[in-house]
Structure formats: structure tokens, C-alpha cells
Design a protein around this motif. Structure first.
Motif, short mmCIF file in Angstrom:
data_model
loop_
_atom_site.label_atom_id
_atom_site.label_comp_id
_atom_site.label_asym_id
_atom_site.label_seq_id
_atom_site.Cartn_x
_atom_site.Cartn_y
_atom_site.Cartn_z
N LEU A 367 0.84 -1.21 0.00
CA LEU A 367 0.00 0.00 0.00
C LEU A 367 0.87 1.25 0.00
CD1 LEU A 367 -3.04 0.96 0.34
CD2 LEU A 367 -2.47 1.26 2.74
N LEU A 368 1.84 1.28 0.92
CA LEU A 368 2.70 2.47 1.03
C LEU A 368 3.50 2.67 -0.25
CD1 LEU A 368 4.01 2.01 4.69
CD2 LEU A 368 2.23 3.57 3.86
N PHE A 369 4.13 1.62 -0.72
CA PHE A 369 4.99 1.73 -1.90
C PHE A 369 4.19 2.19 -3.11
CE2 PHE A 369 6.83 -0.41 -5.70
CZ PHE A 369 7.98 0.37 -5.79
N MET A 370 3.02 1.61 -3.27
CA MET A 370 2.26 1.97 -4.46
C MET A 370 1.69 3.37 -4.37
SD MET A 370 0.81 -1.65 -5.86
CE MET A 370 0.09 -0.97 -7.30
N TYR A 371 1.27 3.76 -3.17
CA TYR A 371 0.79 5.14 -3.01
C TYR A 371 1.92 6.14 -3.28
CZ TYR A 371 -4.04 4.94 -1.41
OH TYR A 371 -5.39 4.80 -1.36
N MET A 372 3.11 5.79 -2.77
CA MET A 372 4.23 6.72 -2.93
C MET A 372 4.61 6.91 -4.39
SD MET A 372 6.47 5.74 0.40
CE MET A 372 7.78 5.12 -0.57
N THR A 373 4.50 5.85 -5.15
CA THR A 373 4.98 5.92 -6.53
C THR A 373 3.88 6.25 -7.53
OG1 THR A 373 4.71 3.55 -6.61
CG2 THR A 373 6.93 4.36 -6.26
N THR A 374 2.64 6.07 -7.12
CA THR A 374 1.54 6.20 -8.08
C THR A 374 1.46 7.60 -8.68
OG1 THR A 374 0.33 4.51 -6.98
CG2 THR A 374 -0.92 5.93 -8.40
N GLY A 375 1.76 8.60 -7.86
CA GLY A 375 1.70 9.97 -8.36
C GLY A 375 2.55 10.13 -9.61
N TYR A 376 3.71 9.48 -9.60
CA TYR A 376 4.59 9.57 -10.76
C TYR A 376 4.11 8.65 -11.88
CZ TYR A 376 7.40 11.53 -7.04
OH TYR A 376 7.83 12.27 -5.98
N ILE A 377 3.73 7.44 -11.47
CA ILE A 377 3.34 6.46 -12.49
C ILE A 377 2.13 6.97 -13.28
CG2 ILE A 377 2.47 4.13 -12.86
CD1 ILE A 377 4.00 3.33 -10.34
N ALA A 378 1.21 7.65 -12.58
CA ALA A 378 -0.01 8.10 -13.23
C ALA A 378 0.30 9.10 -14.35
CB ALA A 378 -0.95 8.73 -12.21
N LYS A 379 1.48 9.69 -14.29
CA LYS A 379 1.85 10.65 -15.34
C LYS A 379 2.00 9.99 -16.70
CE LYS A 379 3.73 14.54 -12.81
NZ LYS A 379 3.27 14.16 -11.48
N ILE A 380 2.15 8.65 -16.68
CA ILE A 380 2.22 7.93 -17.96
C ILE A 380 1.01 8.29 -18.81
CG2 ILE A 380 2.11 5.63 -19.01
CD1 ILE A 380 3.72 4.61 -16.65
N ALA A 381 -0.12 8.49 -18.14
CA ALA A 381 -1.35 8.81 -18.87
C ALA A 381 -1.23 10.15 -19.59
CB ALA A 381 -2.53 8.81 -17.92
N GLN A 382 -0.26 10.97 -19.20
CA GLN A 382 -0.12 12.28 -19.83
C GLN A 382 0.87 12.26 -20.98
OE1 GLN A 382 0.85 15.00 -16.68
NE2 GLN A 382 -0.87 14.32 -15.43
N ILE A 383 1.54 11.15 -21.17
CA ILE A 383 2.50 11.07 -22.29
C ILE A 383 1.70 11.03 -23.59
CG2 ILE A 383 4.30 9.67 -23.37
CD1 ILE A 383 4.90 8.53 -20.60
N PRO A 384 2.08 11.87 -24.54
CA PRO A 384 1.35 11.85 -25.81
C PRO A 384 1.40 10.47 -26.45
CG PRO A 384 2.83 13.74 -25.72
CD PRO A 384 3.11 12.92 -24.51
#
Lengths: 488, 322
Positions: A367-384
Motif C-alpha cells: 500500500l505504502l509503496f504503491m501510493y508513494m509511486t503512483t503519483g509519478y506512475i499516473a503521469k504515464i497517462a499524460q504522455i502523448p
């Protein structure tokens, strides 16, 4: 007991858990690599380790692996492992709607709750639950699976015919390969590679991700618009209203996942398909499923994580592995001179507590690891898309190849990319196809096996408690549905 | 000064001997093995066969003086990996480790090749099979099993994985005449058969010795026979089928194959290395701890054993596939 659980731990073991979870999440997120492969590769390295460290590392990988696959499923429509294919169905549409962060957050929370609920069952009820599970006969299995399939058919509004066709197609895809009973080859059309049937992962990767890539190339105007700023971190956490809306669904799905996990030989993908079917059947808005329904997402994710704890139940209490991963864990235990079985609890209580503690801590770390990294990972959705698509294509090919070092799987992935594309262009939903594909082998094996007990008679099988209950539920749901339609 | 010279001398000798060994090694290089050997395990990593291989690996590497690369090629009940080994170059650098399952696959025609398409290097490592019944079962020995149908008016339900080794093993101990035949049902491999025994869905099942051990010790299932030639060390009170007057001897016997046409010297070198590795005390103990027996049988005897077992399996196949 909590005290004795914590006592059996030291800081070194904790590090192994963190390592295991992180590796598991990463590998789970990479299409073509599964927790099973990671654990199989790690197993020989653990032979020289302390037994508790070894098993903590392996169990943590299991927890991490099942969780990590939600990332690519949600962001790229590419199930990292078969366990998260149902997550793809609603997770990716949410990403398309600019809610990637929220989808990830909900999925992670649901995974955590699913893991914890199954953990509670594991710790408190391992022995009685496995006693109950072994009472389950082959026909009881069959009745449960058929109920899930019926519920979907009964409750799929609108395109019932198209749903049925897609479901049947899924069943057909599951047929080639080794006959589950007798082991003869069937429908291999003389192709040696087909003797093992279609591997699940290349089929799924093709149907979902490959199809998406082809569609973006052929119809660039339909390409997903790049999402900007829609993925705020605050979306990620569950709010009070979310808890209120989803608690029942998550609890039910977790219980289903735990139960499916306990049944021998049934994996995480089936637990999640089952929970998804039940969630859809009991939903007030079944139309939304497959279009970005939050309920579908949390049902899938809580259930697939719950199978982890569930599958450990028969392993620890009876020494019977509930899944492929558990068979590997069993191998790891045996190497360390520990033989899981009814006596393990008496002979090595510390060790059992250590496993319990690992499952709990691994879920928290996840839970902690995924919450910590998700903010960055979610940016994949912003890649053209023009940058993302080539990467996705490479992942599809490498992932399919890596499954068993075979180009045949790459070919399978490509074929199913086209199949998926055609189906979706013709407005066939992929959900029934996946459910057919995943559940058909279980239904077939259990039915054919069950009728061997009765020499082909079916009636004595139906007149037993579990099938009767399943039939009653199906009829009741059908009746309610009929009335609702009449009133509407 | 003297000391230094002494040290220097020692160092020189050490270096020289290393050099000699290295040179000698390369001088020997036209003898096998001069590069790592691939061993194909036609089952998944972490499975029973994989564990056996990885347990032996360090000992075998030592006695071969070369490293070993274990390659897991799972699929089609070990046929996929075996086929790959069959097609490999016959230079002694590809070895197949498979067990009785390959023979049953050949008998049931799931493999479109025969053991004759391989060179048999040796038999080594054996895992015994046992016959188990639920606790409180009225069946206490193989005679009870044979009498079950007449006594209870219905056939005993035998849980097997149709066409697999446990099916053949059951075929060896269960009567086949109409008055006392058992009814075969599909349970699957060990885990599923154990669950079916615990849930009393079946009357009798075949399990591998080590997997049955914890449930036997806890009293959750009962043994009625072991299928090895001698009694199993960790089940000393369980009579073998032979002791009970039933001609049945079958187990998970590991056989080491090479592709057809490997040079005899090469096979001998590998067999000798395997034999000395298998004889190592700590390996014997490691295998025993995991419920296996570290038997060793050289190539010719192994071939005879395989031929004999294959013949028996073909006969049983005719009765059980009816």
C-alpha cells in the motif's frame, strides 16, 4: 497472538519483505512477467537463506506481483498478469476519461483491503475453511461457475446475443491444447506449438493492448486525448463517500476472492472474474460495467488480492497448494526442511506466525509503496500517444515472447490484436469473452470429472446442496430482473 | 630475506601449479566436457523435478568439472521439453532429465517419439509412490481393495489423473475383472488427489511418498501399500505391493537421456560423474530429507529397466484405457 507474530520478526526479514514487494510490484507491472516467474527464478537463490527470510521474500513477491499488474492494466490497457484482466475492463476507460489517478488509488486501496480481509480469514479460520473447501465436490465447482456465467447472461442488458457470441468465442479459445481429462491433444490442427493451447497472457495482451495500438494507428482521429492535470494526487485516496459507496462491494469481492483462492487449482484471475460477475449482477448500474465503472474496478482488484491469502489457507493447514505459486512456495519450504501439513502448526508455530506476519506486513508495504509511486506512475497517462504507442508495441511483443521464449506467442498476440480490433469495431464487448476464456476450463474439467463419479448421471449431482442453492440464486435473480424490466 | 625467498618460492609454486592445472585442463580440452552442459528439465521451475535437479546440480558440477545450465521447458506433460532435447545436437552438451512420465506419454501416444530415440545414460534418483485411502476407510490393504466391490456392492472410486503415472500405478494394483474393478475418476495430480482423499470424494488414490508424508503423520489419510521394491524408509510399517502378493513396482524413476548418437566415451564420462555425485553423502542426505532415494543404475541396466517397465505400461494401458 499479534505479539507472538511480531516477535518472530527482525529487521533483516523486514528488508526482505520490502525487497520482495517492490520486486513483485515491478515485475507484476511488466507485461509478460508474472509473480510466478519471479518466484520460480528467485527460489533457487533462497536455498541458502534462513527459512523465515526465504519464505518472507517469496510470499512478499506473491503479494506484490498480484498488486503491481493493476498499474499497466489501468494505464495502458495491458494486463501485467492474467490476474488483472478484469481490472483492465474498467480501469482503462477511467484513464481515458482522465481519471487515471483516481482509478489507481481506488484499485490500490481495494487491493489492500482484499489482502487484509483474506489475511483475517487465513489467521482465524485456516483449518475450518480448508475442511470446508475439501468437502466441495467437482459438481459443486461446476454449479458455482455456471451460476456466475448465468448471472452475466441474465443481467447483460441490450446486447445479450452479442454477449453470448463473445462468451462462446472465449470458450472456443480455451479449447485447443491438452484435454484436461486424459491429457490427449485436441484442436491443435497439427501445429506443435498449439499442443499447449493458447497461453492466456499473449491472448489477453493482444485482445486489449495490441488491439488498442492497431486502432490508434488505423483511426488516429479516435486516439485518446492526452490528459493534462486531471490526475491530481488528492484523487487517489479514498474519501468517506467512497468508503460508503464501495465497502459492501469490496467486502463481498474479497470474501469471494478468498474462497476461490482456497479451492485447489483455481487462480487469481478466476477469483477476480468471479467477483466481477457477481458485482455486475448485483449492481444497480450494470450498464456502466466495462465503461469505467468504479465498482467493477474495486471488485476485480479486491478479489485478486484476496486470492493470495486464500490460497495460503490449504497450503498451511493441509499442505495442499492452492495455486501454481503455492506449489512453488511448497517447494521452497520443503528445501528448508519444513513440510507444510496439518502438523506444521504444532511442530513449527513460530514459522506459521512468521508467514502470517509476512502477509500482513507485505500488504502494508504494498500500500505504502504503491501510493508513494503512483503519483509519478499516473503521469504515464499524460504522455502523448505518439511517444507511448511504440513503447507499448515493444512491450506487447517482448512480453509475449518472454512468457516461454517462443515466437509463437508473439504471433498469437498479433492475431488476437486483430480479433480484438474487429470485435470492438463491431460493438462486441470483450468482458464476456474473457469470462468465457477464464471460466470455461474450470467448468469443463469439473463437469466431466463430476459425471465420472456418477457414470454419466446428472440428476444425482444436481440434487445436492450447493448446486441447488446456485440454481435457486440464478432463478431468483432472473425473476427479479424480469420484474424490474416489466416495471420499467 | 630467507623468509621472503621462501614466500616467493611458495608463491611461484602456487602460481605454477595453477598454471599447470589450467594448461593441463586445456590439454585435456579435447575430452568432454569442455564447455557448460545444458540440462533440460521438462517441467516448470520449482516443481518436484526441478528441485531434484537443482539439489544435484552443485555436486554434479563438481564431479564434471564444468558448470551446468538448467533449462526448464514445461508443457504438454514433459513432451515439449523432451522433444527439444531429442532434436538437440548429439554432442553430450544437451542432457534430458525426465522420469516415468515420459514413458507413460509414449505409451499413450502423447509423445510421437520413443525412448529408443534417445541414448539412455543412466537411471539415478527415485521417488516412491504410495497407495492412500481416507482415514476410517474400511480398506486396510490391497486385498480389501480387491474385495471392495463384492463386499460393498459398488465399485471403489479411484481418483487418478487419466493417462498419467498415477493412473498406470492404480492400474497395476487395482483388479480389472468386472466383478471387482474400481471406477476411475479424474482428480488430477498430487494436490488435487490429496484434497479428494481428505474430502472423502474418492476411496483410493496414488500419491508420491514425500507429498503424502505430512498427512500420514497427522493421521488425516491412511496408507495401504507402497509401490517400491523395498519398504520406504520413512514408512517402515507400510507393506509393499510385492509383499502383499501384488506384482506392482512403479515409482518416479529419474532417467538421464542424451540425444541419439552421442559418442560412448562422452556418455561414460557423464555417467561416471553422475555416479560419483549421486554417491556423495551430503547429497544422499539432502535427497533423503526430501523423500527421494538416490539410487544409481548405469546405462545398460537402465535401458533394460526402461524396456521392462515400458512393456508393463503397454499391457496396463490396454486394460485401463478400455
Amino acid at each position: 497472538m499479534i505479539a507472538s507474530i511480531l516477535v518472530s520478526f527482525d529487521i533483516g526479514t523486514l528488508l526482505y519483505i520490502v525487497l520482495g514487494v517492490v520486486l513483485g510490484v515491478v515485475v507484476g507491472a511488466i507485461p509478460g512477467m508474472t509473480a510466478t516467474m519471479l518466484i520460480a527464478l528467485t527460489l533457487p537463490l533462497t536455498f541458502g537463506m534462513e527459512a523465515v527470510d526465504a519464505i518472507s521474500l517469496l510470499v512478499s513477491m506473491y503479494v506484490g506481483g498480484v498488486s503491481g499488474s493493476l498499474i499497466t492494466a489501468i494505464l495502458m490497457r495491458m494486463p501485467g498478469t492474467p490476474a488483472s484482466v478484469m481490472t483492465t475492463l474498467d480501469g482503462y476507460p477511467m484513464t481515458q476519461q482522465g481519471k487515471a489517478g483516481r482509478a489507481l488509488g481506488l484499485a490500490i486501496s481495494a487491493s489492500f483491503v482484499g489482502g487484509i480481509i483474506s489475511w483475517v480469514f487465513l489467521v482465524l479460520l485456516a483449518r475450518p475453511l480448508s475442511e470446508l473447501a475439501i468437502k466441495f465436490g467437482e459438481f459443486d465447482f461446476f454449479a458455482m461457475v455456471v451460476m456466475a456465467l448465468l448471472l452475466i447472461v441474465i443481467l447483460s442488458k441490450g446486447n445479450m446475443i452479442k454477449g453470448l457470441i463473445a462468451g462462446l468465442l472465449g470458450v472456443l479459445i480455451a479449447l485447443p491444447g491438452v484435454d484436461p481429462i486424459g491429457g490427449n491433444y485436441r484442436f491443435t490442427f497439427g501445429i506443435t506449438e498449439l499442443q499447449n493451447g493458447f497461453s492466456l497472457l499473449p491472448v489477453l495482451v493482444g485482445l486489449f493492448a495490441g488491439n488498442q495500438i492497431l486502432s490508434s494507428i488505423l483511426w488516429p482521429e479516435n486516439r485518446q486525448k492526452t490528459q493534462q492535470g486531471a490526475n491530481s494526487i488528492s484523487d487517489m485516496f479514498m474519501r468517506k463517500c467512497d468508503v460508503k459507496r464501495h465497502w459492501f462491494n469490496i467486502t463481498r469481492s474479497s470474501v469471494i476472492g478468498t474462497w476461490v483462492g482456497i479451492l485447489p487449482g483455481v487462480g487469481a484471475n478466476i477469483g477476480s472474474a468471479f467477483a466481477y460477475a457477481v458485482a455486475k449482477a448485483s449492481s444497480k448500474n450494470p450498464d456502466q460495467y466495462g465503461k469505467g465503472s468504479e465498482s467493477g474496478l474495486v471488485a476485480s482488484e479486491s478479489a485478486n488480492n484476496a486470492t493470495v491469502g486464500g490460497a495460503l489457507v490449504p497450503l498451511i493447514s493441509l499442505g495442499i497448494p492452492g495455486s501454481v505459486v503455492d506449489a512453488l512456495l511448497l517447494g521452497g519450504l520443503v528445501i528448508h526442511g519444513l513440510q507444510p501439513g496439518p502438523n506444521l502448526f504444532n511442530s513449527n508455530p513460530d514459522f506459521v506466525y512468521a508467514i502470517f506476519a509476512t502477509v500482513l506486513i507485505a500488504n502494508v508495504v504494498m500500500l505504502l509503496f504503491m501510493y508513494m509511486t503512483t503519483g509519478y506512475i499516473a503521469k504515464i497517462a499524460q504522455i502523448p500517444q505518439k511517444f507511448l504507442l511504440p513503447v507499448l508495441a515493444v512491450l506487447c511483443i517482448v512480453g509475449s515472447y518472454a512468457m516461454s521464449n517462443s515466437w509463437f506467442n508473439v504471433l498469437v498476440m498479433m492475431i488476437f490484436s486483430v480479433v480484438g480490433l474487429i470485435l470492438e469495431r463491431k460493438n462486441y464487448s470483450l468482458a464476456p469473452l474473457v469470462i468465457g476464456l477464464v471460466l470455461a476450463p474450470i467448468a469443463e474439467t469439473s463437469y466431466r470429472s463430476a459425471t465420472m463419479y456418477t457414470d454419466g448421471e446428472v440428476l444425482p449431482l444436481i440434487l445436492t446442496p450447493v448446486p441447488l442453492v446456485c440454481i435457486a440464486i440464478s432463478i431468483l435473480m432472473g425473476f427479479l430482473m424480469f420484474r424490474m424490466n416489466k416495471n420499467a | 630475506m630467507i623468509n621472503i625467498t621462501k614466500h616467493f618460492k611458495k608463491t611461484v609454486i602456487a602460481v605454477a601449479s595453477v598454471l599447470v592445472v589450467t594448461v593441463a585442463g586445456s590439454a585435456f580440452a579435447d575430452t568432454y566436457p569442455k564447455k557448460p552442459i545444458k540440462i533440460i528439465v521438462p517441467f516448470g521451475a520449482g516443481g518436484g523435478s526441478d528441485i531434484v535437479m537443482r539439489t544435484i546440480q552443485p555436486y554434479l558440477e563438481k564431479s564434471l568439472g564444468e558448470s551446468i545450465v538448467v533449462i526448464n521447458v514445461p508443457g504438454s506433460g514433459s513432451v515439449a521439453g523432451s522433444r527439444r532435447a531429442k532434436g538437440a545436437k548429439a554432442d553430450g552438451y544437451t542432457v534430458l532429465l525426465n522420469h516415468t512420465t515420459l514413458l507413460t506419454a509414449m505409451v499413450t501416444k502423447k509423445a510421437d517419439f520413443s525412448y529408443k530415440d534417445f541414448d539412455i545414460v543412466a537411471n539415478a534418483v527415485y521417488m516412491p509412490l504410495v497407495v492412500a485411502v481416507p482415514k476410517n476407510s474400511p480398506i486396510n490393504n490391497l486385498q480389501d481393495l480387491a474385495a471392495f466391490k463384492k463386499k460393498h456392492g459398488k465399485a471403489a472410486i479411484a481418483g487418478v489423473n487419466l493417462g498419467a503415472i498415477n493412473h498406470f500405478a492404480m492400474g497395476m494394483i487395482a483388479p480389472s475383472d468386472k466383478e471387482s474393478a474400481v471406477r476411475y475418476v479424474q482428480t488430477g495430480g498430487g494436490a488435487k488427489t490429496m484434497a479428494a482423499l481428505l474430502g472423502k470424494h474418492i476411496d483410493v488414490g496414488i500419491l508420491a511418498g514425500p507429498e503424502a508424508k505430512p498427512l500420514i503423520e497427522s493421521g488425516d489419510i491412511k496408507l495401504i501399500a507402497s509401490l517400491s521394491d523395498q519398504r520406504i524408509p520413512y514408512f517402515p510399517n507400510t507393506l509393499t505391493a510385492l509383499e502383499q502378493g501384488v506384482e506392482a513396482s512403479i515409482g518416479i524413476q529419474y532417467t538421464w537421456y542424451m540425444p541419439k548418437g552421442v559418442d560412448q566415451d562422452t556418455k561414460d564420462i557423464f555417467a561416471k560423474a553422475l555416479s560419483s555425485a549421486i554417491g556423495n553423502d551430503s547429497l544422499v542426505k539432502a535427497l533423503t530429507d526430501r523423500g527421494s532415494v538416490s539410487n544409481y543404475l548405469p546405462g545398460k541396466e537402465s535401458l533394460l529397466r526402461v524396456e521392462k517397465l515400458f512393456g508393463q505400461l503397454e499391457i496396463i494401458n490396454n486394460t485401463i484405457s478400455k
